[in-house]
Design a protein around this motif. Structure first.
Motif, mmCIF file in Angstrom:
data_model
loop_
_atom_site.group_PDB
_atom_site.id
_atom_site.type_symbol
_atom_site.label_atom_id
_atom_site.label_comp_id
_atom_site.label_asym_id
_atom_site.label_seq_id
_atom_site.Cartn_x
_atom_site.Cartn_y
_atom_site.Cartn_z
ATOM 1 N N PHE A 1 0.896 -1.159 -0.074
ATOM 2 C CA PHE A 1 -0.444 -0.146 -0.091
ATOM 3 C C PHE A 1 0.665 1.183 -0.197
ATOM 4 C CE2 PHE A 1 1.084 -0.544 4.436
ATOM 5 C CZ PHE A 1 0.858 0.600 4.995
ATOM 6 N N ALA A 2 0.115 2.350 -0.333
ATOM 7 C CA ALA A 2 0.521 3.632 -0.304
ATOM 8 C C ALA A 2 0.179 4.793 0.614
ATOM 9 C CB ALA A 2 1.172 4.108 -1.805
ATOM 10 N N GLU A 3 0.736 5.148 1.573
ATOM 11 C CA GLU A 3 -0.656 6.295 2.555
ATOM 12 C C GLU A 3 -0.007 7.687 2.645
ATOM 13 O OE1 GLU A 3 -0.910 3.988 6.560
ATOM 14 O OE2 GLU A 3 0.072 5.998 7.044
ATOM 15 N N TYR A 4 -1.018 7.893 2.623
ATOM 16 C CA TYR A 4 -1.244 9.652 3.089
ATOM 17 C C TYR A 4 -2.064 9.586 4.504
ATOM 18 C CZ TYR A 4 -2.661 14.253 3.413
ATOM 19 O OH TYR A 4 -2.605 16.162 3.979
ATOM 20 N N SER A 5 -0.902 10.710 5.184
ATOM 21 C CA SER A 5 -1.770 11.107 6.643
ATOM 22 C C SER A 5 -1.494 12.773 6.938
ATOM 23 C CB SER A 5 -1.193 9.806 7.208
ATOM 24 O OG SER A 5 0.187 10.720 7.475
ATOM 25 N N GLY B 1 -4.159 0.648 -2.358
ATOM 26 C CA GLY B 1 -3.075 -0.621 -2.494
ATOM 27 C C GLY B 1 -3.547 -1.883 -2.480
ATOM 28 N N VAL B 2 -3.417 -3.042 -2.556
ATOM 29 C CA VAL B 2 -3.381 -4.067 -2.994
ATOM 30 C C VAL B 2 -3.672 -5.476 -1.997
ATOM 31 C CG1 VAL B 2 -1.780 -4.799 -4.543
ATOM 32 C CG2 VAL B 2 -3.798 -6.364 -4.861
ATOM 33 N N VAL B 3 -4.234 -6.717 -1.726
ATOM 34 C CA VAL B 3 -4.068 -7.749 -1.419
ATOM 35 C C VAL B 3 -4.534 -8.162 -2.698
ATOM 36 C CG1 VAL B 3 -4.983 -9.356 0.487
ATOM 37 C CG2 VAL B 3 -4.941 -6.833 0.165
ATOM 38 N N GLY B 4 -2.717 -9.529 -2.063
ATOM 39 C CA GLY B 4 -3.128 -10.265 -3.032
ATOM 40 C C GLY B 4 -1.849 -11.105 -3.732
ATOM 41 N N PRO B 5 -1.351 -11.808 -5.150
ATOM 42 C CA PRO B 5 -0.096 -11.649 -5.218
ATOM 43 C C PRO B 5 0.450 -10.265 -6.158
ATOM 44 C CG PRO B 5 -1.867 -14.023 -5.810
ATOM 45 C CD PRO B 5 -2.265 -12.063 -5.060
ATOM 46 N N ASP B 6 -0.370 -9.384 -6.732
ATOM 47 C CA ASP B 6 0.019 -8.308 -6.883
ATOM 48 C C ASP B 6 0.791 -7.264 -5.488
ATOM 49 O OD1 ASP B 6 -0.662 -9.005 -9.305
ATOM 50 O OD2 ASP B 6 -2.202 -7.220 -9.526
ATOM 51 N N SER B 7 0.760 -7.872 -4.408
ATOM 52 C CA SER B 7 1.768 -7.283 -3.090
ATOM 53 C C SER B 7 2.897 -8.158 -3.385
ATOM 54 C CB SER B 7 1.233 -7.489 -2.382
ATOM 55 O OG SER B 7 1.388 -8.691 -1.430
ATOM 56 N N LYS B 8 3.114 -9.353 -4.686
ATOM 57 C CA LYS B 8 4.927 -9.664 -4.381
ATOM 58 C C LYS B 8 5.359 -10.094 -2.779
ATOM 59 C CE LYS B 8 4.427 -8.407 -8.852
ATOM 60 N NZ LYS B 8 4.559 -9.714 -10.036
ATOM 61 N N GLN C 1 -6.377 -14.058 -2.732
ATOM 62 C CA GLN C 1 -6.074 -13.281 -3.986
ATOM 63 C C GLN C 1 -6.708 -11.767 -4.313
ATOM 64 O OE1 GLN C 1 -5.692 -15.604 -6.715
ATOM 65 N NE2 GLN C 1 -5.064 -16.717 -5.303
ATOM 66 N N ASN C 2 -5.989 -10.875 -5.186
ATOM 67 C CA ASN C 2 -6.073 -10.094 -5.623
ATOM 68 C C ASN C 2 -7.462 -9.156 -5.038
ATOM 69 O OD1 ASN C 2 -3.466 -9.439 -6.436
ATOM 70 N ND2 ASN C 2 -3.831 -10.207 -8.299
ATOM 71 N N THR C 3 -6.791 -8.520 -4.321
ATOM 72 C CA THR C 3 -8.317 -7.379 -3.899
ATOM 73 C C THR C 3 -8.121 -5.805 -3.552
ATOM 74 O OG1 THR C 3 -10.309 -7.345 -2.363
ATOM 75 C CG2 THR C 3 -8.793 -7.360 -1.712
ATOM 76 N N LEU C 4 -8.503 -5.000 -4.568
ATOM 77 C CA LEU C 4 -7.999 -3.667 -4.175
ATOM 78 C C LEU C 4 -8.417 -2.941 -2.681
ATOM 79 C CD1 LEU C 4 -7.897 -0.292 -5.633
ATOM 80 C CD2 LEU C 4 -10.284 -0.251 -5.867
ATOM 81 N N ALA C 5 -7.466 -2.398 -2.494
ATOM 82 C CA ALA C 5 -6.693 -1.986 -0.787
ATOM 83 C C ALA C 5 -7.565 -0.611 -1.082
ATOM 84 C CB ALA C 5 -5.913 -2.166 -0.198
ATOM 85 N N LEU C 6 -8.107 0.030 -0.377
ATOM 86 C CA LEU C 6 -8.856 1.178 -0.029
ATOM 87 C C LEU C 6 -8.970 1.650 1.267
ATOM 88 C CD1 LEU C 6 -11.981 1.958 -3.352
ATOM 89 C CD2 LEU C 6 -9.290 3.325 -2.650
ATOM 90 N N GLN C 7 -8.681 2.498 2.428
ATOM 91 C CA GLN C 7 -8.946 1.595 3.084
ATOM 92 C C GLN C 7 -8.968 3.539 4.070
ATOM 93 O OE1 GLN C 7 -9.133 -1.655 4.417
ATOM 94 N NE2 GLN C 7 -8.818 -0.101 6.521
#
Length: 306
Positions: free
Chosen positions: A96-100, A118-125, A150-156
Motif C-alpha cells: 500500500f501507499a498511505e497519506y496521513s 493498495g492491493v492484497v494478493g499476488p500483486d503485492s509481491k 487472491q487479488n483485491t483492491l485496498a481502499l482504507q
C-alpha cells in the motif's frame, strides 16, 4: 524497487519545497526479532515513511503531513505444509501507499487521519519478497503460497484520537493518554481502544505535541522514555484472513474472532535529529480455528529529522 524510487522522489520534492522540519525513516517488523522459532502469522512488515510540518501550523495546533509505503506478509503456522488443509491461516500479502494528516493541539490531544490505496494478493509481491529473504538468510524454502488470498483492491480510511487522562497522577516523568484507533475499508475494518502510558527514563517528558511517539517533529534535543499500550481490538473484517469482499476466489479463508487483545511495549529515543524505537507486540488469536494461537513480533524504527 519502483516504490522505493517513488518514495525517494516524493521525499526529495518535499525537502526542496519546505523549510520546516522534515523526517525520513524506515520501520521493520518481524517475528524473528523476538524469536526465530515463532516464524508465523504476521511474519514481516517493511515501511518507508516521511513526515513534514504543514504551513498551516499555528501556536494552538501543529499539523503534520505524512507519506508511507509499506508491505505486510502473513503466513500459516506450518510453512512447509503443501496441503492447504494444514494451513491454519491464509498466506497473504498487503502492499500500500498511505497519506496521513495529524493534528496536535496545545492541550496535547492528537487526531490523525490516514488514507491508503493498495492491493492484497499476488500483486503485492509478498511471495517473491519472502522467497528472496528466506534464500538470502538461509531460512529454507516456503511451500503453499499458491493458496494465498487472491487479488483485491485496498481502499482504507483510518482515524486515531488520543487525549490526556488521569491528570491528578500525571507528573513530569509519567503521563497517560486515552487511545482510540478505527479503520474502515476493503482490507481491515475494526476499532481499538486502550491507555497509553509514557515513563521518562531521563529528563522530563516532552509534550505529546512535540514527542516522537506521533512523529511530532519537536525541537527538544533529547528524549528517552518507556511506553506501554494495551488495547482491546474489535475486528469486523480482515481480508488477509477472510478473503475479498467482492468475490470468493481465495481457496483458504477463515472466520474471525471479533474480540482480541493487543499489547505493545518498548522504548523510544531521540538524540537531536536521530529517532530510534524498539518495541514488542503481542496479539491474542485472531481466527476461529482450534490450532491458531496468539503471536508476537518485534518492531524497530529509525528516522532522521532534517
Amino acid at each position: 524497487m519502483r516504490f522505493k524510487i517513488l518514495w525517494l522522489l516524493v521525499a526529495s520534492s518535499v525537502v526542496a519545497q519546505n523549510k520546516k522540519p522534515i523526517e525520513l525513516g524506515l520501520q521493520l517488523e518481524n517475528d524473528s526479532f523476538v524469536s526465530t522459532y515463532n516464524d508465523f502469522y504476521y511474519t514481516n512488515g517493511t515501511f518507508l515513511f516521511g513526515n513534514y510540518v504543514s504551513d498551516k501550523t499555528t501556536t494552538e495546533q501543529k499539523r503534520i503531513h505524512g507519506f508511507r509505503i509499506g508491505q505486510q506478509i502473513f503466513n500459516p503456522r506450518w510453512v512447509k505444509a503443501t496441503n492447504p488443509e494444514n494451513h491454519n491461516r491464509p498466506y497473504a500479502g498487503y502492499l500500500f501507499a498511505e497519506y496521513s494528516v495529524t493534528k496536535m493541539n496545545r492541550s496535547n490531544s492528537v487526531k490523525a487521519m490516514t488514507f491508503q490505496l493498495g492491493v492484497v494478493g499476488p500483486d503485492s509481491k509478498a511471495e517473491q519478497f519472502q522467497d528472496w529473504m528466506h534464500a538470502s538468510f538461509g531460512f529454507g524454502k516456503i511451500y503453499g503460497w499458491e493458496y494465498q488470498i487472491q487479488n483485491t483492491l485496498a481502499l482504507q480510511y483510518g482515524l486515531t484520537y488520543s487525549k490526556p487522562i488521569f491528570a491528578k497522577v500525571t507528573s513530569d516523568y509519567l503521563d497517560f493518554q486515552l487511545y482510540t484507533k478505527s479503520d474502515l475499508g476493503t482490507v481491515f475494518t475494526g476499532t481499538n481502544f486502550g491507555i497509553l502510558t509514557r515513563l521518562s527514563l531521563s529528563k522530563p517528558l516532552t509534550a505529546m505535541s512535540n514527542s516522537n511517539f506521533y512523529n511530532g517533529l519537536g525541537t527538544a534535543p533529547k528524549e528517552c522514555y518507556f511506553f506501554v499500550l494495551p488495547k482491546i481490538n474489535l475486528q469486523v473484517y480482515d481480508a488477509t484472513i477472510q478473503g475479498s469482499l467482492f468475490d470468493h476466489k481465495s481457496v483458504v479463508t477463515f472466520d474471525l474472532k471479533p474480540i482480541r487483545f493487543r499489547g505493545e511495549a518498548g522504548i523510544k529515543f531521540k538524540y537531536h535529529h536521530l529517532n530510534l524505537s524498539g518495541s514488542f507486540v503481542y496479539t491474542t488469536d485472531e481466527i476461529r480455528n482450534n490450532s491458531a494461537t496468539g503471536y508476537y513480533y518485534g518492531s524497530v524504527i529509525s528516522s532522521y529529522v532534517f
